[in-house]
Design a protein around this motif. Structure first.
Motif, mmCIF file in Angstrom:
data_model
loop_
_atom_site.group_PDB
_atom_site.id
_atom_site.type_symbol
_atom_site.label_atom_id
_atom_site.label_comp_id
_atom_site.label_asym_id
_atom_site.label_seq_id
_atom_site.Cartn_x
_atom_site.Cartn_y
_atom_site.Cartn_z
ATOM 1 N N TYR A 10 8.373 7.378 -1.738
ATOM 2 C CA TYR A 10 7.141 7.542 -2.502
ATOM 3 C C TYR A 10 5.981 7.003 -1.669
ATOM 4 N N VAL A 11 4.825 7.659 -1.765
ATOM 5 C CA VAL A 11 3.615 7.200 -1.087
ATOM 6 C C VAL A 11 2.512 7.078 -2.132
ATOM 7 N N ALA A 12 1.877 5.896 -2.186
ATOM 8 C CA ALA A 12 0.767 5.658 -3.114
ATOM 9 C C ALA A 12 -0.475 5.373 -2.293
ATOM 10 N N ARG A 13 -1.558 6.107 -2.575
ATOM 11 C CA ARG A 13 -2.833 5.903 -1.876
ATOM 12 C C ARG A 13 -3.919 5.554 -2.877
ATOM 13 N N VAL A 14 -4.639 4.492 -2.564
ATOM 14 C CA VAL A 14 -5.791 4.098 -3.369
ATOM 15 C C VAL A 14 -6.825 3.544 -2.411
ATOM 16 N N GLY A 15 -8.000 4.155 -2.389
ATOM 17 C CA GLY A 15 -9.077 3.669 -1.532
ATOM 18 C C GLY A 15 -8.651 3.565 -0.074
ATOM 19 N N GLY A 16 -8.804 2.388 0.495
ATOM 20 C CA GLY A 16 -8.469 2.164 1.896
ATOM 21 C C GLY A 16 -7.058 1.664 2.108
ATOM 22 N N LEU A 17 -6.182 1.844 1.119
ATOM 23 C CA LEU A 17 -4.805 1.365 1.204
ATOM 24 C C LEU A 17 -3.822 2.505 1.024
ATOM 25 N N ARG A 18 -2.722 2.414 1.736
ATOM 26 C CA ARG A 18 -1.636 3.380 1.589
ATOM 27 C C ARG A 18 -0.328 2.610 1.574
ATOM 28 N N ALA A 19 0.467 2.806 0.533
ATOM 29 C CA ALA A 19 1.745 2.111 0.396
ATOM 30 C C ALA A 19 2.883 3.105 0.510
ATOM 31 N N LEU A 20 3.829 2.792 1.388
ATOM 32 C CA LEU A 20 5.050 3.570 1.535
ATOM 33 C C LEU A 20 6.163 2.780 0.863
ATOM 34 N N VAL A 21 6.917 3.432 -0.011
ATOM 35 C CA VAL A 21 7.885 2.729 -0.848
ATOM 36 C C VAL A 21 9.270 3.341 -0.682
ATOM 37 N N ARG A 22 10.273 2.461 -0.700
ATOM 38 C CA ARG A 22 11.664 2.892 -0.622
ATOM 39 C C ARG A 22 12.517 1.879 -1.387
#
Length: 126
Positions: A32-44
């Motif tokens: 899963y990839v979550a993007r908000v503003g200047g942040l990007r989170a890659l999740v596993r």
């Protein structure tokens, strides 16, 4: 909400992604990839029973060490206080250069949105 000894406010070793292989696996194949503003989170999912955090704050986006340190400190504190201790995921958060112009309050708001999306996604897939 990582498990820790009473009175201790640190960021324990078991809450960190420490090995290059852990980062590489997440970067190549995130669930899963979550993007908000200047942040990007890659999740596993990690099957460890507790969340772990990795941070990518590259020098090309945040030139000064003080800026990189500030963002890392904000990420760790938000993760420690907002992510449930029983959420079994690995998360790598990457930052972009526009994060540097934002206030701490704005960054925390974006991080709360990311953590909430990750929790919602984890609850749906369970």
């Amino acid at each position: 909400m990582i498990a820790r000894t009473p009175g201790k406010q640190g960021f324990p070793r078991e809450a960190r992604l420490l090995r290059r292989a852990s980062y590489d696996q997440l970067l190549r194949n995130p669930e899963y990839v979550a993007r908000v503003g200047g942040l990007r989170a890659l999740v596993r999912e990690n099957h460890r029973g507790h969340p772990r955090l990795g941070i990518m704050a590259p020098k090309r986006h945040l030139r000064r060490a003080v800026d990189r340190s500030r963002v890392k400190r904000l990420l760790r504190e938000s993760f420690r206080t907002s992510v449930p201790a029983d959420l079994g995921v690995d998360v790598v958060v990457g930052v972009t250069r526009d994060i540097n112009s934002q206030s701490n309050k704005a960054v925390f708001r974006q991080l709360r949105q990311i953590w909430q999306r990750i929790q919602d996604r984890s609850c749906r897939s369970s």
